[in-house]
Design a protein around this motif. Structure first.
Motif, mmCIF file in Angstrom:
data_model
loop_
_atom_site.group_PDB
_atom_site.id
_atom_site.type_symbol
_atom_site.label_atom_id
_atom_site.label_comp_id
_atom_site.label_asym_id
_atom_site.label_seq_id
_atom_site.Cartn_x
_atom_site.Cartn_y
_atom_site.Cartn_z
ATOM 1 N N GLU A 76 0.871 -1.953 0.093
ATOM 2 C CA GLU A 76 0.391 -0.324 0.214
ATOM 3 C C GLU A 76 0.571 1.108 0.032
ATOM 4 N N ILE A 77 0.692 2.773 -0.471
ATOM 5 C CA ILE A 77 0.637 3.538 -0.850
ATOM 6 C C ILE A 77 1.355 3.762 0.912
ATOM 7 N N TYR A 78 2.581 4.805 1.523
ATOM 8 C CA TYR A 78 3.028 4.926 2.386
ATOM 9 C C TYR A 78 1.069 5.924 3.003
ATOM 10 N N PHE A 79 1.757 7.347 2.099
ATOM 11 C CA PHE A 79 1.519 8.111 2.632
ATOM 12 C C PHE A 79 0.286 8.810 1.475
ATOM 13 N N ASP A 80 -0.601 7.742 2.318
ATOM 14 C CA ASP A 80 -1.863 7.632 1.334
ATOM 15 C C ASP A 80 -2.951 8.517 1.068
ATOM 16 N N LEU A 81 -3.434 9.217 -0.030
ATOM 17 C CA LEU A 81 -3.771 10.547 -0.268
ATOM 18 C C LEU A 81 -5.754 10.300 0.046
ATOM 19 N N LYS A 82 -5.566 9.307 0.914
ATOM 20 C CA LYS A 82 -7.021 8.924 1.678
ATOM 21 C C LYS A 82 -6.939 9.161 2.993
ATOM 22 N N ASP A 83 -5.479 9.505 3.692
ATOM 23 C CA ASP A 83 -5.264 9.961 4.855
ATOM 24 C C ASP A 83 -5.243 11.816 4.620
#
Length: 127
Positions: A76-83
């Protein structure tokens, strides 16, 4: 076309945590988040021959940094846009390891990078 993004300068928090590791020429570390991307932006200052201050701004997209979920076998992308940007900055400060920082950014000076890499390779210690 309008572009909306948020920015948080967290240089002071990193300076407290990594006071002996950060490059001395860095004066700003900012996370920038839009609906499409999460960036890390650093600003460095250098005094040139004429006495003027030369600023260099470097921006990298953090979308290449992943976190493996061993149970699911997925990355998973670590710095997620959903966060939220606040959460992504918190992850960078509190959870992103020094060894990961060395391997993904250039905010630490060379001696610090060597020290961190040596500890990790020799002892599995991350920091």
């Amino acid at each position: 076309m309008d572009t909306t993004y948020s920015m948080i300068n967290f240089y002071n928090e990193l300076k407290l945590k990594y006071k002996d590791y950060l490059k001395p020429e860095i004066i700003s570390i900012v996370m920038i988040q839009s609906k499409d991307d999460v960036y890390l932006e650093t600003t460095e200052v250098e005094i040139v021959e004429t006495g003027l201050e030369k600023y260099t701004v470097k921006r990298i997209n953090l979308d290449f940094i992943t976190d493996s979920d061993e149970d699911e076998g997925e990355e998973e992308i670590y710095f997620d846009l959903k966060d939220s940007i606040e959460n992504n900055v918190k992850k960078f400060i509190d959870d992103f390891s020094p060894y990961s920082i060395v391997n993904t950014t250039d905010i630490f000076h060379e001696e610090a990078c060597e020290k961190i890499a040596t500890k990790y390779k020799a002892f599995g210690i991350d920091g």
